[in-house]
Design a protein around this motif. Sequence first.
Motif, PDB file in Angstrom:
ATOM      1  N   MET A 215      -2.541 -27.557   9.706  1.00 18.24           N
ATOM      2  CA  MET A 215      -2.342 -26.979   8.387  1.00 18.24           C
ATOM      3  C   MET A 215      -3.075 -25.645   8.256  1.00 18.24           C
ATOM      4  SD  MET A 215      -3.020 -28.463   4.601  1.00 18.24           S
ATOM      5  CE  MET A 215      -4.752 -28.144   4.569  1.00 18.24           C
ATOM      6  N   PHE A 216      -4.327 -25.582   8.749  1.00 14.44           N
ATOM      7  CA  PHE A 216      -5.069 -24.328   8.631  1.00 14.44           C
ATOM      8  C   PHE A 216      -4.432 -23.228   9.475  1.00 14.44           C
ATOM      9  CE2 PHE A 216      -8.371 -27.292   7.179  1.00 14.44           C
ATOM     10  CZ  PHE A 216      -8.620 -26.712   5.945  1.00 14.44           C
ATOM     11  N   LYS A 217      -3.806 -23.627  10.588  1.00 13.30           N
ATOM     12  CA  LYS A 217      -3.066 -22.659  11.403  1.00 13.30           C
ATOM     13  C   LYS A 217      -1.957 -22.030  10.569  1.00 13.30           C
ATOM     14  CE  LYS A 217      -0.191 -24.460  14.032  1.00 13.30           C
ATOM     15  NZ  LYS A 217       0.621 -25.227  14.924  1.00 13.30           N
ATOM     16  N   ASN A 218      -1.253 -22.864   9.794  1.00 16.28           N
ATOM     17  CA  ASN A 218      -0.189 -22.356   8.930  1.00 16.28           C
ATOM     18  C   ASN A 218      -0.745 -21.388   7.889  1.00 16.28           C
ATOM     19  OD1 ASN A 218       1.598 -24.003  10.294  1.00 16.28           O
ATOM     20  ND2 ASN A 218       1.671 -25.554   8.703  1.00 16.28           N
ATOM     21  N   LEU A 219      -1.897 -21.706   7.330  1.00 16.87           N
ATOM     22  CA  LEU A 219      -2.504 -20.826   6.322  1.00 16.87           C
ATOM     23  C   LEU A 219      -2.968 -19.513   6.937  1.00 16.87           C
ATOM     24  CD1 LEU A 219      -4.419 -23.444   4.171  1.00 16.87           C
ATOM     25  CD2 LEU A 219      -2.541 -21.974   3.421  1.00 16.87           C
ATOM     26  N   ILE A 220      -3.475 -19.557   8.160  1.00 16.86           N
ATOM     27  CA  ILE A 220      -3.901 -18.324   8.835  1.00 16.86           C
ATOM     28  C   ILE A 220      -2.694 -17.427   9.100  1.00 16.86           C
ATOM     29  CG2 ILE A 220      -4.849 -17.401  10.995  1.00 16.86           C
ATOM     30  CD1 ILE A 220      -6.724 -19.929  10.964  1.00 16.86           C
ATOM     31  N   ILE A 221      -1.607 -18.021   9.591  1.00 19.01           N
ATOM     32  CA  ILE A 221      -0.383 -17.239   9.829  1.00 19.01           C
ATOM     33  C   ILE A 221       0.146 -16.684   8.508  1.00 19.01           C
ATOM     34  CG2 ILE A 221       2.025 -17.359  10.611  1.00 19.01           C
ATOM     35  CD1 ILE A 221       1.052 -19.566  12.602  1.00 19.01           C
ATOM     36  N   THR A 222       0.111 -17.502   7.465  1.00 19.23           N
ATOM     37  CA  THR A 222       0.562 -17.066   6.141  1.00 19.23           C
ATOM     38  C   THR A 222      -0.254 -15.882   5.645  1.00 19.23           C
ATOM     39  OG1 THR A 222       1.354 -19.280   5.597  1.00 19.23           O
ATOM     40  CG2 THR A 222       0.881 -17.811   3.747  1.00 19.23           C
ATOM     41  N   CYS A 223      -1.571 -15.964   5.780  1.00 22.47           N
ATOM     42  CA  CYS A 223      -2.443 -14.854   5.353  1.00 22.47           C
ATOM     43  C   CYS A 223      -2.139 -13.592   6.149  1.00 22.47           C
ATOM     44  CB  CYS A 223      -3.909 -15.238   5.499  1.00 22.47           C
ATOM     45  SG  CYS A 223      -4.427 -16.485   4.303  1.00 22.47           S
ATOM     46  N   PHE A 224      -1.905 -13.747   7.445  1.00 21.62           N
ATOM     47  CA  PHE A 224      -1.551 -12.587   8.267  1.00 21.62           C
ATOM     48  C   PHE A 224      -0.247 -11.964   7.776  1.00 21.62           C
ATOM     49  CE2 PHE A 224       0.916 -10.796  11.748  1.00 21.62           C
ATOM     50  CZ  PHE A 224       0.073  -9.759  12.122  1.00 21.62           C
ATOM     51  N   LEU A 225       0.760 -12.801   7.495  1.00 23.94           N
ATOM     52  CA  LEU A 225       2.041 -12.281   7.009  1.00 23.94           C
ATOM     53  C   LEU A 225       1.898 -11.607   5.643  1.00 23.94           C
ATOM     54  CD1 LEU A 225       4.422 -15.180   8.119  1.00 23.94           C
ATOM     55  CD2 LEU A 225       4.341 -12.841   9.056  1.00 23.94           C
ATOM     56  N   GLY A 226       1.020 -12.148   4.789  1.00 24.17           N
ATOM     57  CA  GLY A 226       0.764 -11.521   3.490  1.00 24.17           C
ATOM     58  C   GLY A 226       0.096 -10.163   3.655  1.00 24.17           C
ATOM     59  N   MET A 227      -0.915 -10.111   4.516  1.00 23.46           N
ATOM     60  CA  MET A 227      -1.603  -8.849   4.790  1.00 23.46           C
ATOM     61  C   MET A 227      -0.616  -7.826   5.363  1.00 23.46           C
ATOM     62  SD  MET A 227      -4.823  -8.274   7.391  1.00 23.46           S
ATOM     63  CE  MET A 227      -3.827  -8.695   8.823  1.00 23.46           C
ATOM     64  N   LEU A 228       0.224  -8.287   6.287  1.00 21.60           N
ATOM     65  CA  LEU A 228       1.215  -7.402   6.897  1.00 21.60           C
ATOM     66  C   LEU A 228       2.209  -6.871   5.862  1.00 21.60           C
ATOM     67  CD1 LEU A 228       2.137  -6.227   9.620  1.00 21.60           C
ATOM     68  CD2 LEU A 228       3.592  -8.255   9.888  1.00 21.60           C
ATOM     69  N   ALA A 229       2.593  -7.710   4.904  1.00 17.76           N
ATOM     70  CA  ALA A 229       3.510  -7.263   3.851  1.00 17.76           C
ATOM     71  C   ALA A 229       2.882  -6.143   3.024  1.00 17.76           C
ATOM     72  CB  ALA A 229       3.908  -8.438   2.955  1.00 17.76           C
TER      73      ALA A 229
END
Length: 125
Positions: A1-15
């Motif tokens: 689950m935390f892996k998903n949140l880390i990827i999500t945060c990266f995608l948000g930062m990238l956006a």
Amino acid sequence: MFKNLIITCFLGMLAIILGAFGAHALKEILTSEQILSFETAVRYQMYHVIVLLFINTYDGFSIKQKNILSYIFFLGIIFFSGSIYAIQLTRITAKSIWFITPIGGLLLIIGWFFMMVYFKKKITK
């Protein structure tokens, strides 16, 4: 689950980074139509980052459901927004990867559909 949140945060930062890049650096390079396309990619990416944050912090989904939804939305973002970024920022033509963007859109739709099914199962229990 935390892996998903880390990827999500990266995608948000990238956006955010790509949105700022599009608003400033690309104004001189791309046509207004190309800028609109780029902005659509950024907007859809951010919408689905917010959905991913919800999915991965909502206690009503199992870990398996969170992972399934996350992977579907991750792929949807990569295919949909990523293909638009590639078309606008590189020499890759829309004709050469025309099928990638709709696959991404379909994955995003499938993610929403699965989420609806998971909620429906909760209601009917």
